[in-house]
Design a protein around this motif. Structure first.
Motif, PDB file in Angstrom:
ATOM      1  N   TRP A   1       0.833  -1.211   0.000  1.00  0.00           N
ATOM      2  CA  TRP A   1       0.000   0.000   0.000  1.00  0.00           C
ATOM      3  C   TRP A   1       0.867   1.260   0.000  1.00  0.00           C
ATOM      4  O   TRP A   1       0.522   2.253  -0.649  1.00  0.00           O
ATOM      5  N   VAL A   2       1.996   1.225   0.684  1.00  0.00           N
ATOM      6  CA  VAL A   2       2.907   2.378   0.672  1.00  0.00           C
ATOM      7  C   VAL A   2       3.396   2.634  -0.754  1.00  0.00           C
ATOM      8  O   VAL A   2       3.410   3.775  -1.238  1.00  0.00           O
ATOM      9  N   ARG A   3       3.803   1.547  -1.426  1.00  0.00           N
ATOM     10  CA  ARG A   3       4.341   1.700  -2.784  1.00  0.00           C
ATOM     11  C   ARG A   3       3.268   2.209  -3.746  1.00  0.00           C
ATOM     12  O   ARG A   3       3.511   3.136  -4.540  1.00  0.00           O
ATOM     13  N   THR A   4       2.063   1.635  -3.690  1.00  0.00           N
ATOM     14  CA  THR A   4       1.050   1.932  -4.709  1.00  0.00           C
ATOM     15  C   THR A   4       0.260   3.211  -4.424  1.00  0.00           C
ATOM     16  O   THR A   4      -0.084   3.955  -5.344  1.00  0.00           O
ATOM     17  N   ILE A   5      -0.026   3.465  -3.143  1.00  0.00           N
ATOM     18  CA  ILE A   5      -0.866   4.619  -2.795  1.00  0.00           C
ATOM     19  C   ILE A   5      -0.013   5.820  -2.391  1.00  0.00           C
ATOM     20  O   ILE A   5      -0.147   6.912  -2.951  1.00  0.00           O
ATOM     21  N   GLU A   6       0.880   5.636  -1.420  1.00  0.00           N
ATOM     22  CA  GLU A   6       1.668   6.785  -0.940  1.00  0.00           C
ATOM     23  C   GLU A   6       2.695   7.231  -1.970  1.00  0.00           C
ATOM     24  O   GLU A   6       2.828   8.423  -2.253  1.00  0.00           O
ATOM     25  N   LYS A   7       3.416   6.284  -2.558  1.00  0.00           N
ATOM     26  CA  LYS A   7       4.495   6.640  -3.484  1.00  0.00           C
ATOM     27  C   LYS A   7       4.048   6.641  -4.947  1.00  0.00           C
ATOM     28  O   LYS A   7       4.739   7.201  -5.802  1.00  0.00           O
ATOM     29  N   GLY A   8       2.917   5.997  -5.230  1.00  0.00           N
ATOM     30  CA  GLY A   8       2.376   6.032  -6.585  1.00  0.00           C
ATOM     31  C   GLY A   8       3.150   5.220  -7.595  1.00  0.00           C
ATOM     32  O   GLY A   8       3.034   5.449  -8.797  1.00  0.00           O
ATOM     33  N   ARG A   9       3.934   4.249  -7.133  1.00  0.00           N
ATOM     34  CA  ARG A   9       4.687   3.399  -8.057  1.00  0.00           C
ATOM     35  C   ARG A   9       3.863   2.141  -8.333  1.00  0.00           C
ATOM     36  O   ARG A   9       4.018   1.120  -7.660  1.00  0.00           O
ATOM     37  N   GLN A  10       2.978   2.260  -9.306  1.00  0.00           N
ATOM     38  CA  GLN A  10       2.073   1.155  -9.611  1.00  0.00           C
ATOM     39  C   GLN A  10       2.565   0.377 -10.824  1.00  0.00           C
ATOM     40  O   GLN A  10       3.093   0.954 -11.779  1.00  0.00           O
ATOM     41  N   GLU A  11       2.351  -0.946 -10.753  1.00  0.00           N
ATOM     42  CA  GLU A  11       2.815  -1.844 -11.805  1.00  0.00           C
ATOM     43  C   GLU A  11       1.644  -2.686 -12.296  1.00  0.00           C
ATOM     44  O   GLU A  11       0.573  -2.723 -11.662  1.00  0.00           O
ATOM     45  N   ASP A  12       1.833  -3.367 -13.407  1.00  0.00           N
ATOM     46  CA  ASP A  12       0.813  -4.284 -13.907  1.00  0.00           C
ATOM     47  C   ASP A  12       0.488  -5.320 -12.835  1.00  0.00           C
ATOM     48  O   ASP A  12       1.395  -5.876 -12.199  1.00  0.00           O
ATOM     49  N   GLY A  13      -0.787  -5.569 -12.653  1.00  0.00           N
ATOM     50  CA  GLY A  13      -1.211  -6.568 -11.676  1.00  0.00           C
ATOM     51  C   GLY A  13      -1.462  -6.017 -10.291  1.00  0.00           C
ATOM     52  O   GLY A  13      -1.987  -6.725  -9.425  1.00  0.00           O
ATOM     53  N   ASP A  14      -1.119  -4.749 -10.059  1.00  0.00           N
ATOM     54  CA  ASP A  14      -1.301  -4.188  -8.712  1.00  0.00           C
ATOM     55  C   ASP A  14      -2.772  -4.064  -8.331  1.00  0.00           C
ATOM     56  O   ASP A  14      -3.153  -4.305  -7.188  1.00  0.00           O
ATOM     57  N   LEU A  15      -3.624  -3.671  -9.281  1.00  0.00           N
ATOM     58  CA  LEU A  15      -5.050  -3.556  -8.973  1.00  0.00           C
ATOM     59  C   LEU A  15      -5.611  -4.912  -8.573  1.00  0.00           C
ATOM     60  O   LEU A  15      -6.360  -5.015  -7.585  1.00  0.00           O
ATOM     61  N   GLU A  16      -5.233  -5.941  -9.291  1.00  0.00           N
ATOM     62  CA  GLU A  16      -5.710  -7.287  -8.967  1.00  0.00           C
ATOM     63  C   GLU A  16      -5.231  -7.714  -7.582  1.00  0.00           C
ATOM     64  O   GLU A  16      -5.982  -8.338  -6.814  1.00  0.00           O
TER      65      GLU A  16
END
Length: 334
Positions: free
Chosen positions: A265-280
């Motif tokens: 959650w830190v990587r995807t929400i706080e830092k915004g570093r999203q990758e393929d498959g993160d939503l899943e």
């Protein structure tokens, strides 16, 4: 009791039929007041959004509250149009802030025109709303609606700072929702009672109903981002995740996360570093911790609170419709 989708449509349709003459007057007033002699882009942009097929729920709440309380004058129409102008202005601004490309299944105004047009036309509609709210000549009405406009802006700014901060808890989320969504619902119902000169207990009941209904509405909207039908909602599944919005399903998941999950959650929400498959993966974590079902339970609780708030109000067909409307709001996720 929750209704199936066919039955769930009925309260809104019944209310629209019951208030058809009033809503026609509101629509005429909106068309008249969104005109601009010198800036034709204003009605162009406004007509694109106003004509996008929205249910006009908020102005209908004002009309319903006024009629239920026995109002027979003309100014509930002005107040309903005021509410719709405030709502439309916030949508224009929100789409710029969120860099949205779609609303109600259509391209957003900022995509079709530009951000400057969306912001400035939104400003124009806010100004028009303030002109309209003065026309009934009620200081209390002006206080309620102007306070709501300020509260909405405050809620949006609070969301900017809270949305990507994992320290945001359910109390802060509720504060954001009360600002950006419920404030206009509660103002819409409250002014309907005030313009009808209803007893103070009835006015307070209308405020409480609008507040709880608005909270339920926003919780459902946030839940539909993760488990809705993109064609039905007009928005893509996972938009809130991609925009790094910390809404209730994610807040609940973060609260139950272990160290490894929290780092996700830190990587995807706080830092915004999203990758393929993160939503899943995010959806898998929410299912693992039951946060989608817990969010649905919260929405139903607020809908029940809305229905209970109606108790002091006089018996009326519209009172029944307002109660059914609370069921309709949560039936979208049943």
């Amino acid at each position: 009791m929750l209704m199936n989708n066919d039955a769930a449509q009925k309260p809104l349709d019944l209310m629209a039929d019951y208030l058809a003459a009033d809503m026609a007057a509101v629509n005429d007033l909106i068309t008249e007041r969104m005109a601009s002699e010198h800036a034709p882009r204003i009605p162009e942009v406004t007509a694109h959004l106003v004509g996008a097929g929205g249910k006009r729920l908020r102005p209908m709440l004002t009309l319903a509250a006024a009629r239920m309380c026995g109002y027979g004058g003309p100014f509930h129409v002005h107040l309903a149009a005021t509410v719709e102008f405030i709502h439309t202005a916030t949508l224009l601004h929100d789409d710029v802030v969120d860099e949205s490309a779609q609303r109600r299944g259509r391209p957003t105004a900022n995509l079709l025109w530009d951000n400057k047009s969306s912001v400035l036309v939104g400003d124009y509609l806010f100004a028009r709303s303030f002109q309209l709210m003065t026309e009934p000549g009620s200081m209390r009405v002006m206080q309620i609606l102007s306070n709501a406009a300020a509260t909405i802006a405050e809620g949006e700014v609070l969301q900017l700072t809270a949305a990507q901060n994992l320290a945001t808890d359910e109390a802060v989320y509720l504060q954001v929702v009360r600002g950006k969504t419920a404030a206009l619902f509660s103002a819409a119902t409250e002014v309907g009672g005030v313009i009808a000169d209803a007893p103070e207990g009835h006015v307070k009941a209308l405020f409480a109903y609008g507040d709880a209904l608005g909270i339920a509405f926003q919780i459902v909207d946030d839940l539909l981002d993760y488990r809705g039908d993109a064609q039905a909602t007009g928005k893509n599944i996972g938009d809130d995740f991609r925009e790094r919005k910390l809404t209730l399903p994610v807040i609940k998941a973060v609260a139950k996360a272990n160290a490894e999950q929290r780092s996700f959650w830190v990587r995807t929400i706080e830092k915004g570093r999203q990758e393929d498959g993160d939503l899943e993966h995010a959806l898998a974590l929410m299912h693992q911790h039951g946060t989608l079902d817990a969010t649905k339970t919260d929405a139903r609780k607020w809908a029940e609170m809305a229905k209970n708030a109606l108790a002091p109000l006089p018996d009326h067909d519209l009172k029944t419709m307002l109660g059914d409307l609370a069921d309709f709001v949560v039936s979208r996720i049943s």
